[in-house]
Design an enzyme around this catalytic site. Structure first.
Site, PDB file in Angstrom:
ATOM      1  N   LYS A 196      32.086  25.189 -10.792  1.00 25.61           N
ATOM      2  CA  LYS A 196      31.999  23.883 -11.457  1.00 25.61           C
ATOM      3  C   LYS A 196      33.070  22.954 -10.923  1.00 25.61           C
ATOM      4  CE  LYS A 196      34.193  26.043 -15.412  1.00 25.61           C
ATOM      5  NZ  LYS A 196      35.541  25.882 -14.890  1.00 25.61           N
TER       6      LYS A 196
ATOM      7  N   ASP B 133      33.926  31.830 -10.247  1.00 30.47           N
ATOM      8  CA  ASP B 133      34.093  30.401  -9.956  1.00 30.47           C
ATOM      9  C   ASP B 133      34.060  30.166  -8.449  1.00 30.47           C
ATOM     10  OD1 ASP B 133      34.319  29.531 -12.501  1.00 30.47           O
ATOM     11  OD2 ASP B 133      36.484  29.201 -12.470  1.00 30.47           O
TER      12      ASP B 133
ATOM     13  N   MET C  49      44.808  19.172  -9.124  1.00 27.58           N
ATOM     14  CA  MET C  49      43.667  18.244  -9.225  1.00 27.58           C
ATOM     15  C   MET C  49      44.102  16.789  -9.064  1.00 27.58           C
ATOM     16  SD  MET C  49      41.698  20.113 -12.392  1.00 27.58           S
ATOM     17  CE  MET C  49      43.178  20.620 -13.247  1.00 27.58           C
TER      18      MET C  49
HETATM   19  N1  SAH Z   1      43.670  28.214 -12.412  1.00 28.79           N
HETATM   20  C1  SAH Z   1      43.970  27.675 -11.107  1.00 28.79           C
HETATM   21  C2  SAH Z   1      43.886  26.167 -11.103  1.00 28.79           C
HETATM   22  C3  SAH Z   1      42.494  25.634 -11.398  1.00 28.79           C
HETATM   23  S1  SAH Z   1      42.387  23.893 -11.325  1.00 28.79           S
HETATM   24  C4  SAH Z   1      45.353  28.171 -10.677  1.00 28.79           C
HETATM   25  O1  SAH Z   1      46.071  28.741 -11.483  1.00 28.79           O
HETATM   26  O2  SAH Z   1      45.693  28.015  -9.512  1.00 28.79           O
HETATM   27  C5  SAH Z   1      41.877  23.622  -9.674  1.00 28.79           C
HETATM   28  C6  SAH Z   1      42.998  23.007  -8.884  1.00 28.79           C
HETATM   29  O3  SAH Z   1      43.913  24.018  -8.483  1.00 28.79           O
HETATM   30  C7  SAH Z   1      42.585  22.352  -7.589  1.00 28.79           C
HETATM   31  O4  SAH Z   1      42.100  21.060  -7.798  1.00 28.79           O
HETATM   32  C8  SAH Z   1      43.886  22.340  -6.842  1.00 28.79           C
HETATM   33  O5  SAH Z   1      44.736  21.331  -7.342  1.00 28.79           O
HETATM   34  C9  SAH Z   1      44.483  23.667  -7.255  1.00 28.79           C
HETATM   35  N2  SAH Z   1      44.234  24.740  -6.281  1.00 28.79           N
HETATM   36  C10 SAH Z   1      43.558  25.878  -6.487  1.00 28.79           C
HETATM   37  N3  SAH Z   1      43.583  26.662  -5.392  1.00 28.79           N
HETATM   38  C11 SAH Z   1      44.312  25.985  -4.464  1.00 28.79           C
HETATM   39  C12 SAH Z   1      44.738  26.265  -3.139  1.00 28.79           C
HETATM   40  N4  SAH Z   1      44.412  27.409  -2.523  1.00 28.79           N
HETATM   41  N5  SAH Z   1      45.480  25.340  -2.496  1.00 28.79           N
HETATM   42  C13 SAH Z   1      45.827  24.194  -3.090  1.00 28.79           C
HETATM   43  N6  SAH Z   1      45.465  23.873  -4.335  1.00 28.79           N
HETATM   44  C14 SAH Z   1      44.716  24.759  -5.027  1.00 28.79           C
END
Ligand code: SAH
Length: 249
Positions: free
Chosen positions: A58, A36, A170
């Site tokens: 995506k 991803d 998100m």
């Molecule tokens: N599976 C991932 C989340 C996927 S959804 C997890 O467990 O972290 C994608 C969302 O995750 C983004 O829109 C944001 O809200 C958050 N996100 C992912 N990486 C991030 C980061 N390094 N800093 C802040 N938000 C993050």
């Protein structure tokens, strides 16, 4: 060729050192890596030389690979006997569509295993010194998406009644709407709140403020996605240096 298998692997929140030892080891055995776009490219250093790396990003608004196609690819490679690493940001089962991918693998009769990862909703606040739970400040923590598939708004009144820290994934694009909903449901305007973009990475940026001021502060700091929003008393535990930076901004 041996029997194929899919590993659903969490790559952690950003900092490549927050990858688990198991994720690194399994990545080194994969023939095919489906990655991803939220995954830091340094993580791919654990893949073996010659592994086929396929980018299937995506992210909202960007050119993207449809979910159904990603699922087909996993099934196709595994059926050919390949070891497939499906590398996802954070934890694969927290807002990562890991659940959907597992359903597709089950339906196709493909063997799979999940390697949990450190989720952004815990790691990004932690990078500021914010614990998502605290005996004195939060009864627990609720993980929410700011962007539900059905377009419905969260039940803010019910959430307020839980007395838990709210961690919103998100949510950055809709921060003004989300905050308006919370204020309307009776969340105090001065509830501590923060937004953290690119948490745990060198490019991390954040605003630590109050609920009512959050949309304005995030806009002024030009914070965009990917970002985590944290609402609750625990945010007042952000380390002092961060709070001062914000006050000076
Ligand atoms: N599976 C991932 C989340 C996927 S959804 C997890 O467990 O972290 C994608 C969302 O995750 C983004 O829109 C944001 O809200 C958050 N996100 C992912 N990486 C991030 C980061 N390094 N800093 C802040 N938000 C993050």
């Amino acid at each position: 060729m041996g029997k194929g298998k899919v590993w659903l692997i969490g790559a952690g929140p950003g900092d490549p050192e927050l990858l688990t030892l198991k994720a690194a080891r399994v990545l080194g055995t994969a023939d095919v890596v489906l990655v991803d776009d939220l995954v830091d490219r340094r993580v791919l250093g654990h893949a073996r030389a010659g592994a086929r790396i396929i980018e299937v990003g995506k992210r909202g608004g960007c050119k993207s690979t449809p979910q159904a196609f990603i699922e087909k690819l996993m099934v196709r490679f595994a059926r050919r006997g390949a070891i497939v690493a499906r590398l996802k940001g954070g934890d694969p089962f927290v807002f990562g569509r890991g659940g959907e991918e597992v359903e597709a693998l089950k339906a196709a009769g493909v063997v799979f295993e999940v390697v949990s990862g450190v989720t952004a909703g815990i790691a990004a606040p932690a990078a500021l010194g914010i614990p998502v739970t605290h005996r004195d400040a939060a009864r627990g923590v609720t993980f929410l998406t700011g962007h539900a598939r059905d377009g419905a708004e969260p039940n803010w009144q019910a959430l307020r009644a839980t007395g838990t820290t709210l961690v919103i994934y998100m949510g950055m694009k809709r921060v003004a709407t989300l905050v308006a909903g919370m204020l309307e449901a009776g969340f105090p305007a001065d509830t501590p709140a923060c937004a953290i973009r690119n948490g745990t990475l060198e490019t991390q940026a954040e605003v630590v403020t109050t609920l009512a001021a959050l949309p304005g502060a995030a806009a002024a700091a030009r914070l965009d996605s990917p970002a985590i929003l944290v609402i609750g008393e625990v945010v007042s535990l952000a380390r002092a240096a961060v709070v001062h930076m914000e006050a000076a901004a």
